[in-house]
Design a protein around this motif. Structure first.
Motif, PDB file in Angstrom:
ATOM      1  N   UNK A 150     -96.000   1.111 -18.326  1.00 35.08           N
ATOM      2  CA  UNK A 150     -96.349   0.496 -19.186  1.00 35.08           C
ATOM      3  C   UNK A 150     -96.722   0.866 -20.884  1.00 35.08           C
ATOM      4  N   UNK A 151     -96.599   2.569 -19.877  1.00 33.14           N
ATOM      5  CA  UNK A 151     -96.979   3.005 -20.796  1.00 33.14           C
ATOM      6  C   UNK A 151     -96.450   3.176 -22.412  1.00 33.14           C
ATOM      7  N   UNK A 152     -96.669   4.663 -23.874  1.00 30.06           N
ATOM      8  CA  UNK A 152     -95.849   4.344 -24.795  1.00 30.06           C
ATOM      9  C   UNK A 152     -94.304   3.679 -25.283  1.00 30.06           C
ATOM     10  N   UNK A 153     -93.846   4.136 -23.908  1.00 29.04           N
ATOM     11  CA  UNK A 153     -92.359   2.750 -24.149  1.00 29.04           C
ATOM     12  C   UNK A 153     -92.257   1.224 -24.282  1.00 29.04           C
ATOM     13  N   UNK A 196     -96.019  -3.863 -14.022  1.00 32.04           N
ATOM     14  CA  UNK A 196     -96.107  -3.494 -13.414  1.00 32.04           C
ATOM     15  C   UNK A 196     -96.954  -1.386 -13.443  1.00 32.04           C
ATOM     16  N   UNK A 197     -97.501  -0.872 -13.318  1.00 35.15           N
ATOM     17  CA  UNK A 197     -97.655  -0.183 -13.346  1.00 35.15           C
ATOM     18  C   UNK A 197     -99.754   0.459 -12.494  1.00 35.15           C
ATOM     19  N   UNK A 198     -99.549   1.988 -11.950  1.00 32.46           N
ATOM     20  CA  UNK A 198    -100.510   1.956 -11.351  1.00 32.46           C
ATOM     21  C   UNK A 198    -101.681   1.849 -12.242  1.00 32.46           C
ATOM     22  N   UNK A 199    -101.849   2.153 -13.690  1.00 27.98           N
ATOM     23  CA  UNK A 199    -102.839   2.261 -14.324  1.00 27.98           C
ATOM     24  C   UNK A 199    -103.060   1.363 -14.996  1.00 27.98           C
ATOM     25  N   UNK A 200    -104.736   0.002 -14.981  1.00 27.74           N
ATOM     26  CA  UNK A 200    -104.246  -1.271 -15.061  1.00 27.74           C
ATOM     27  C   UNK A 200    -105.280  -1.079 -16.452  1.00 27.74           C
ATOM     28  N   UNK A 201    -105.772   0.051 -16.501  1.00 27.90           N
ATOM     29  CA  UNK A 201    -106.106   0.291 -18.499  1.00 27.90           C
ATOM     30  C   UNK A 201    -104.869   0.304 -19.202  1.00 27.90           C
ATOM     31  N   UNK A 202    -103.509   1.457 -18.819  1.00 23.93           N
ATOM     32  CA  UNK A 202    -102.672   0.696 -19.019  1.00 23.93           C
ATOM     33  C   UNK A 202    -102.226  -0.248 -19.608  1.00 23.93           C
ATOM     34  N   UNK A 203    -101.909  -1.295 -18.136  1.00 19.76           N
ATOM     35  CA  UNK A 203    -101.348  -2.383 -18.394  1.00 19.76           C
ATOM     36  C   UNK A 203    -102.234  -3.213 -19.845  1.00 19.76           C
ATOM     37  N   UNK A 204    -103.777  -2.890 -19.232  1.00 14.89           N
ATOM     38  CA  UNK A 204    -104.096  -3.903 -20.373  1.00 14.89           C
ATOM     39  C   UNK A 204    -103.998  -3.146 -22.028  1.00 14.89           C
ATOM     40  N   UNK A 205    -104.076  -1.912 -22.308  1.00 18.30           N
ATOM     41  CA  UNK A 205    -103.447  -1.894 -22.898  1.00 18.30           C
ATOM     42  C   UNK A 205    -101.829  -1.546 -24.234  1.00 18.30           C
ATOM     43  N   UNK A 206    -100.935  -2.205 -22.737  1.00 19.39           N
ATOM     44  CA  UNK A 206     -99.640  -2.924 -23.530  1.00 19.39           C
ATOM     45  C   UNK A 206     -99.837  -4.545 -23.894  1.00 19.39           C
TER      46      UNK A 206
END
Length: 205
Positions: A129-132, A152-162
């Protein structure tokens, strides 16, 4: 911002599709990527080159991949693109590579999706769920009738940002508990992760 203002989703998808066709027919040439590993460092440098007869251009993108930059609060990947006349060698442009890399990647996924996916595919799955991720939603939604996104992502923070990033798109987002759950739910899956260990099982396809 100048590069961002010039980009048009449909035009870029068509351009990337034409570029792939040109590579297949020999109108363009793109040698294999050379990798340069820096001694005593995790830094890796990748000069990427291509020549296009259609556009009379010779281009090099020089990318630095430095995972330890994250600890410095810096981007792990940086790149610069130099565009030259294929006839005279004149330098025509020097462009920061961040936005072209991001959008070209999403456009290439959209080209593959347009040719390979079922036309009625409506659920887009993302592993990572990163920059791409946001660009992939936008580009793939332009070639398919996407109604829902599963991520799905290992990072909950990244998912929320997405989720925050695509809130304006009006698409519902479901968070999967594992990569396999993404495959179970999705019609089309994009893997958007720099992981060097396998997280996808081929049987899921």
């Amino acid at each position: 911002s100048d590069v961002d203002d010039l980009l048009n989703t449909k035009e870029l998808i068509d351009a990337v599709e034409q570029a792939h066709a040109d590579l297949a027919t020999g109108v363009s040439v793109q040698p294999p990527i050379t990798t340069l590993d820096a001694p005593n460092s995790d830094a890796r440098f990748l000069p990427m080159t291509a020549v296009s007869a259609r556009h009379d251009l010779a281009v090099v993108k020089f990318m630095a991949d430095i995972p330890s930059n994250r600890e410095r609060g810096l981007p792990a990947q940086r790149s610069m693109i130099m565009v030259n006349s294929a006839t005279t060698g004149e330098c025509l442009a020097v462009i920061d590579g961040k936005i072209p890399t991001r959008d070209r990647t999403a456009a290439a996924s959209a080209v593959a999706t347009r040719h390979l996916a079922r036309p009625d595919s409506s659920v887009l799955g993302l592993v990572g769920a990163g920059q791409l991720a946001r660009e992939h939603v936008a580009y793939i939604s332009s070639v398919l009738p996407i109604e829902r996104v599963v991520v799905w992502s290992r990072s909950a923070v990244t998912v929320q940002q997405f989720r925050d990033d695509i809130a304006t798109e009006g698409l519902p987002v479901s968070v999967a508990g594992s990569p396999s759950e993404v495959f179970d739910a999705a019609d089309v899956v994009c893997t958007l992760t720099p992981s060097r260990t396998a997280i996808i099982d081929g049987h899921w396809f």
